[in-house]
Scaffold this motif. Structure first.
Motif, short mmCIF file in Angstrom:
data_model
loop_
_atom_site.label_atom_id
_atom_site.label_comp_id
_atom_site.label_asym_id
_atom_site.label_seq_id
_atom_site.Cartn_x
_atom_site.Cartn_y
_atom_site.Cartn_z
N ILE A 56 -12.41 7.00 -8.04
CA ILE A 56 -13.28 7.59 -7.02
C ILE A 56 -13.29 6.73 -5.76
N ARG A 57 -13.32 5.42 -5.93
CA ARG A 57 -13.30 4.52 -4.76
C ARG A 57 -12.01 4.67 -3.97
N LEU A 58 -10.87 4.80 -4.66
CA LEU A 58 -9.59 4.98 -3.98
C LEU A 58 -9.53 6.33 -3.26
N ILE A 59 -10.11 7.35 -3.85
CA ILE A 59 -10.14 8.67 -3.20
C ILE A 59 -10.97 8.60 -1.92
N LYS A 60 -12.10 7.89 -1.96
CA LYS A 60 -12.92 7.71 -0.75
C LYS A 60 -12.13 6.99 0.33
N CYS A 61 -11.39 5.95 -0.06
CA CYS A 61 -10.57 5.21 0.89
C CYS A 61 -9.51 6.12 1.50
N PHE A 62 -8.88 6.95 0.67
CA PHE A 62 -7.87 7.88 1.17
C PHE A 62 -8.48 8.87 2.16
N ARG A 63 -9.66 9.38 1.88
CA ARG A 63 -10.28 10.35 2.78
C ARG A 63 -10.57 9.74 4.15
N ILE A 64 -10.92 8.46 4.17
CA ILE A 64 -11.11 7.78 5.46
C ILE A 64 -9.80 7.75 6.24
N ILE A 65 -8.72 7.38 5.55
CA ILE A 65 -7.41 7.31 6.21
C ILE A 65 -6.97 8.69 6.67
N GLU A 66 -7.16 9.70 5.82
CA GLU A 66 -6.74 11.06 6.15
C GLU A 66 -7.50 11.60 7.35
N SER A 67 -8.82 11.40 7.38
CA SER A 67 -9.62 11.91 8.50
C SER A 67 -9.27 11.21 9.81
N ASP A 72 1.00 2.96 14.10
CA ASP A 72 1.82 3.59 13.06
C ASP A 72 1.90 2.71 11.81
N ASN A 73 2.10 1.43 12.00
CA ASN A 73 2.26 0.54 10.86
C ASN A 73 0.94 0.24 10.14
N LEU A 74 -0.18 0.46 10.85
CA LEU A 74 -1.47 0.34 10.18
C LEU A 74 -1.59 1.40 9.09
N LEU A 75 -1.11 2.61 9.39
CA LEU A 75 -1.10 3.66 8.37
C LEU A 75 -0.24 3.24 7.18
N GLY A 76 0.94 2.67 7.46
CA GLY A 76 1.79 2.20 6.38
C GLY A 76 1.12 1.14 5.53
N ALA A 96 -12.29 0.93 5.15
CA ALA A 96 -11.03 0.89 4.40
C ALA A 96 -10.46 -0.53 4.36
N ILE A 97 -10.52 -1.24 5.49
CA ILE A 97 -10.04 -2.62 5.53
C ILE A 97 -10.86 -3.52 4.61
N ASN A 98 -12.17 -3.30 4.57
CA ASN A 98 -13.03 -4.09 3.68
C ASN A 98 -12.71 -3.81 2.21
N MET A 99 -12.37 -2.55 1.91
CA MET A 99 -11.96 -2.22 0.54
C MET A 99 -10.70 -2.98 0.16
N ILE A 100 -9.75 -3.07 1.11
CA ILE A 100 -8.52 -3.82 0.85
C ILE A 100 -8.84 -5.30 0.61
N PHE A 148 0.36 1.91 1.62
CA PHE A 148 1.05 1.09 0.64
C PHE A 148 0.06 0.35 -0.26
N HIS A 149 -1.04 -0.13 0.33
CA HIS A 149 -2.04 -0.79 -0.50
C HIS A 149 -2.66 0.21 -1.47
N LEU A 150 -2.93 1.42 -0.99
CA LEU A 150 -3.49 2.46 -1.85
C LEU A 150 -2.54 2.78 -3.00
N CYS A 151 -1.24 2.82 -2.70
CA CYS A 151 -0.24 3.06 -3.75
C CYS A 151 -0.26 1.95 -4.79
N GLY A 152 -0.39 0.72 -4.33
CA GLY A 152 -0.46 -0.40 -5.25
C GLY A 152 -1.66 -0.30 -6.18
N GLN A 153 -2.82 0.11 -5.64
CA GLN A 153 -4.02 0.23 -6.46
C GLN A 153 -3.89 1.38 -7.47
#
Length: 402
Positions: free
Chosen positions: A253-264, A211-215, A105-109, A219-224
């Motif tokens: 699709i790439r953003l959804i994959k990133c979200f699934r990493i964060i969610e899991s 906690d702030n890592l999640l934020g 996820a960090i590499n995607m950012i 937030f980056h995902l929201c921006g994308q």
């Protein structure tokens, strides 16, 4: 369009600097290690942090809890420190275990920051990064204020704790703990005090950083997602419509994959935090009401401490719900942009491709606690209402007794 070519990782470093510093201190920042030694020392820092929290905080705290069992005020005084330290250990283990997934996820950012982008897209990304940084600074400020009140004031004979002859017969320590040695003698008292100071600082760093890592990630995902919406609205700027649709679908699709990493990574942690939030909030409500109703004195320092802790707990839980609500809003905006597109004027083949985006965008991305409770503002309000009902019922019960 005004295309900006970013200068390496400068923007990415700026966006993640504060979170990276906090989590690097405790060795759980997800980064690609340059060599085996770097990875080894990172794991050593994480292990050292967990050991300090466990043996200097949690175990002595549980030992003291057993000794004060039956005295409700002493138990609450104990749990207000033991529970956060225990939760911090759980956070450390969870993030350390998921470092490899989070690294993706960090590499995607990082890839998003180094891509060529328009000035508007860069402004969107900077705005989201600034939101994450502001929240991090505010949360850290309140956390360090609370830790200063806990750790520094005992040096001057002032404490924010509930003191009894059982928990503190001679000298006052920042945390209510019990050790197998006589902590009141020198140099044991000084060593114990220093260890508890270290526990408080490490706890603040780890708790706030996770906690702030999640934020930061959300937030980056929201921006994308917002950038993706702009591309969909201005799809006519692409030379080829099908290529533009394909690019948007691939990015989605790439953003959804990133979200699934964060969610899991965070779903079980959020479930534990949700229960912890309700429990600790009820304890502080009980403590405050008991002090006010029973007429026990409360110093201004202790009042400031209680207020800061309540604000800390509320802000951290509200953070999860706010970013979850913003994420849902951005997903709905993307769907709305696809729906409002003039698909009825397109050729059947092009309209069919757009339909795929509409079907997938109709399903919002939810951060959940244990795959059960979506972390949104409505959920936060429902939990707050339940806690307020508990406080009200307790107050009515006490008045009837009196």
């Amino acid at each position: 369009m005004d295309i900006i070519k970013p200068n390496g990782y400068a923007d990415f470093e700026w966006a993640t600097r504060l979170n990276r510093i906090l989590l690097n201190i405790v060795g759980i920042w997800p980064n690609a290690h340059k060599n085996a030694y770097d990875k080894f020392f990172s794991n050593v820092r994480a292990a050292f942090t967990a050991i300090v929290l466990l043996f200097a905080g949690t175990i002595p705290g549980i030992h003291s809890l057993v000794r004060t069992w039956g005295d409700l005020m002493s138990m609450i005084d104990n749990l207000q420190f033991t529970l956060p330290i225990t939760m911090t250990i759980i956070k450390l283990i969870d993030i350390w275990w998921k470092k490899t997934d989070l690294l993706m996820a960090i590499n995607m950012i990082a890839e998003d920051w180094v891509k060529d982008k328009t000035s508007k897209e860069r402004c969107i990304m900077i705005k989201q990064a600034q939101n994450a940084r502001i929240i991090t600074i505010v949360c850290c400020s309140f956390m360090f204020l609370a830790s200063i009140l806990v750790v520094i004031l005992p040096c001057f004979g002032i404490t924010v704790r509930y003191i009894t002859n059982v928990t503190d017969p001679v000298k006052i320590l920042p945390l209510q703990t019990h050790y197998i040695y006589d902590k009141n003698q020198s140099p044991y008292f000084e060593i114990t005090f220093a260890s508890q100071f270290l526990v408080a600082m490490v706890c603040v760093t780890s708790y706030t950083g996770v906690d702030n890592l999640l934020g930061l990630l959300i937030f980056h995902l929201c921006g994308q997602l917002e950038i993706l919406k702009e591309k969909l609205i201005n799809i006519q700027l692409f030379n080829n419509y099908n290529e533009g649709i394909a690019l948007i679908v691939e990015e989605h699709i790439r953003l959804i994959k990133c979200f699934r990493i964060i969610e899991s990574t965070y779903t079980l942690l959020l479930l534990g935090l949700l229960m912890y939030f309700g429990l600790i909030f009820c304890m502080y409500g009980f403590l405050t009401l008991a002090i006010l109703i029973e007429g026990k004195g409360m110093s201004m320092i202790r009042f400031i401490y209680l207020v800061s802790i309540v604000l800390n707990i509320s802000m951290h839980m509200c953070l999860f719900c706010v970013v979850g609500e913003i994420l849902v809003t951005k997903c709905e905006a993307l769907y709305q942009a696809a729906y409002e597109h003039k698909w009825y004027t397109l050729e059947p083949a092009k309209a069919k491709n757009l339909l795929l985006i509409m079907i997938r965008a109709n399903k919002s991305l939810y951060i959940t606690a244990g795959k059960m409770f979506p972390m949104t503002m409505s959920m936060f309000c429902n939990v707050s209402d339940l806690i307020n009902d508990y406080h009200t019922n307790y107050l009515i019960f006490i008045k009837l007794i009196l």
